[in-house]
Design an enzyme around this catalytic site. Structure first.
Site, mmCIF file in Angstrom:
data_model
loop_
_atom_site.group_PDB
_atom_site.id
_atom_site.type_symbol
_atom_site.label_atom_id
_atom_site.label_comp_id
_atom_site.label_asym_id
_atom_site.label_seq_id
_atom_site.Cartn_x
_atom_site.Cartn_y
_atom_site.Cartn_z
ATOM 1 N N GLU A 1 1.374 -1.276 0.088
ATOM 2 C CA GLU A 1 0.157 0.154 0.375
ATOM 3 C C GLU A 1 0.756 1.301 -0.004
ATOM 4 O O GLU A 1 1.506 1.022 1.007
ATOM 5 C CB GLU A 1 -1.203 0.077 1.662
ATOM 6 C CG GLU A 1 -1.932 -0.588 1.467
ATOM 7 C CD GLU A 1 -2.953 -0.664 2.773
ATOM 8 O OE1 GLU A 1 -4.472 -0.643 1.869
ATOM 9 O OE2 GLU A 1 -2.928 -0.158 3.082
ATOM 10 N N CYS A 2 0.465 1.554 -0.895
ATOM 11 C CA CYS A 2 1.292 3.438 -0.928
ATOM 12 C C CYS A 2 2.539 3.574 -0.946
ATOM 13 O O CYS A 2 3.564 3.130 -1.917
ATOM 14 C CB CYS A 2 0.662 4.285 0.278
ATOM 15 S SG CYS A 2 1.075 6.198 -0.304
ATOM 16 N N GLY A 3 3.009 3.572 0.059
ATOM 17 C CA GLY A 3 5.453 3.271 0.083
ATOM 18 C C GLY A 3 5.112 2.280 -0.243
ATOM 19 O O GLY A 3 6.138 1.615 -1.117
ATOM 20 N N SER B 1 -1.576 -0.796 -4.084
ATOM 21 C CA SER B 1 -2.126 0.052 -5.097
ATOM 22 C C SER B 1 -1.541 1.624 -4.060
ATOM 23 O O SER B 1 -0.756 1.539 -3.234
ATOM 24 C CB SER B 1 -3.846 0.583 -4.835
ATOM 25 O OG SER B 1 -3.740 0.001 -2.998
#
Length: 445
Positions: free
Chosen positions: A331-333, A432
């Site tokens: 997720e993200c990072g 994502s």
């Protein structure tokens, strides 16, 4: 519910909510109360400071992303283990998105649903009698929300305080705190908000100073007395709204580069019988043996990109995990680290895992912010195809290259406007930019 609670709100960001909330939490915990703190909305930085101040896990309650019954359930679980629940709003008290009634993401939604009276923090710098007009507007704006009292923040002098108090008197609204301008303690900040709690130098000393501030300038007894019993009940089976555990034994990256995962998500996995095994990529640790799923949370990998690029045991361990066909999700990072490379703010390019065809850069910053509603396009650790998940996105990374990987989900914003396909999937690896908060109980999977 056994605990009483209140919500700290304000007319806008920058009014001093976080400082007043942390001061209140630290002072009440020092007095021996079991205090549980809640952050209204998707912010993940403040709950870590709340946890440091109270010694209890942080918690997010989000009226847009969470089904109302899940919000009730999480609040009930928090209240069952506390004497007092203190919620901190986000932005202004009534600020949210154009959702349905009670589903805007505003702190006022949480206050209304749980019956929390509001302690209103007013930054009165640059005004005096006008502060009473602001307070009057809050008193009558929404009949669901009761303003229990105000804290006058950033007072310039004794005369300034006297003028504001005299203007407030006809309202019948108690002044429960008066904080001088020079008494504020500013915590260090970074581009996504406060520096993480674990990175804040002398955090114990800072929290002790905030507790002293509260003892000196807040009426702690009156604030405690203003709290009311929380409404809502626990769900017999909250699993329909919580994210499903991605496996029975979950390897979870956890250090300064991978610091963000919602507390209620981890609690939900454990409640479902999953075991969570943390490991540190920055310490060059590989995922623990015997795990059947791997989760790379968000955080600040761009600040540690050089160390991650050189962490050979971590990199090879994750690649071997993915090659075995076991699910890997970022997720993200974490999503960025699954990609081919990250370019840091100074323009240096660092090779990453290369499990997804994604390259990101912080040398060309672009803010991406907002709630996200996702419809999953394929099986993933977030759920089955067609399942709908709500979450939040907040980052400054620019996508330099997104290759041929299939998308993970179709996204829309908080108002239902389509944003198109997003995320990536390749074999058992998915990722994502949005942080998943809860799923829609009515959706498949």
């Amino acid at each position: 519910m056994s605990a009483r609670g209140l919500l700290v709100g304000a007319p806008r960001s920058g009014s001093g909510k976080t400082t007043i909330t942390l001061a209140l939490l630290a002072a009440l915990a020092r007095r021996g109360l079991r205090v549980r703190a809640v952050k209204s909305g998707p912010d993940y930085i403040d709950p870590a400071f709340h946890a440091a101040a109270t010694g209890q896990p942080g918690l997010n309650l989000d009226s847009w992303a969470m089904p109302p019954a899940l919000l009730d359930h999480l609040a009930a679980a928090a209240a069952a283990q506390a004497d007092l629940v203190v919620a901190e709003g986000a932005m202004g008290l009534f600020d949210g998105v154009a959702g349905g009634a009670g589903r805007t993401g505003a702190g006022a939604d949480v206050a209304a649903r749980l019956g929390l009276p509001v302690l209103l923090v007013l930054d009165v710098s640059g005004q005096s009698q006008t502060a009473a007009a602001v307070a009057r507007g809050f008193i009558g704006h929404d009949p669901r929300v009761r303003i229990a009292g105000v804290v006058l923040n950033k007072l310039g002098s004794d005369r300034h305080e006297r003028m504001v108090r005299e203007a407030m008197a006809p309202l019948g609204l108690p002044v429960l705190g008066a904080v001088p301008r020079d008494a504020g303690i500013v915590l260090p900040e970074r581009h996504l908000g406060l520096v993480q709690a674990g990175e804040t130098a002398d955090l114990d000393r800072r929290l002790s100073a905030l507790a002293d501030l509260a003892e000196a300038h807040l009426d702690l007894d009156a604030i405690h007395a203003a709290a009311q019993p929380l409404l809502g009940t626990a769900l017999a089976d909250p699993a329909a709204a919580l994210l499903p555990p991605p496996g029975e034994r979950i390897a979870l990256a956890r250090d300064a580069a991978f610091s963000f995962v919602y507390a209620h998500v981890l609690a939900g996995w454990r409640a479902a019988g999953a075991q969570i095994l943390p490991f540190s990529p920055l310490a060059d640790e590989a995922p623990p043996q015997g795990c059947d799923a791997l989760w790379l949370p968000g955080g600040y990998p761009e600040l540690h990109a050089g160390r991650l690029a050189a962490a050979s045991r971590f990199l090879e361990g994750v690649r071997a995990f993915a090659a075995s066909g076991r699910p890997v999700h970022g997720e993200c990072g974490g999503y960025m680290v699954l990609g081919t490379a990250i370019t840091d703010a100074e323009g240096a390019r660092h090779a990453m895992l290369g499990l997804l065809d994604l390259e990101t850069s912080f040398a060309r910053r672009k803010m991406n912010l907002g709630y996200r509603a996702a419809r999953l396009l394929a099986p993933s650790p977030l759920g089955a195809p067609g399942a709908r998940v709500r979450g939040h996105e907040f980052h400054y990374a620019t996508v330099m290259e997104r290759g041929a990987d299939a998308p993970l989900a179709e996204l829309s914003d908080a108002e239902g406007r389509p944003l198109g396909p997003a995320g990536s999937r390749r074999g058992s690896v998915t990722g994502s930019f949005f942080h998943a908060i809860a799923r829609d109980p009515l959706s498949p999977g």
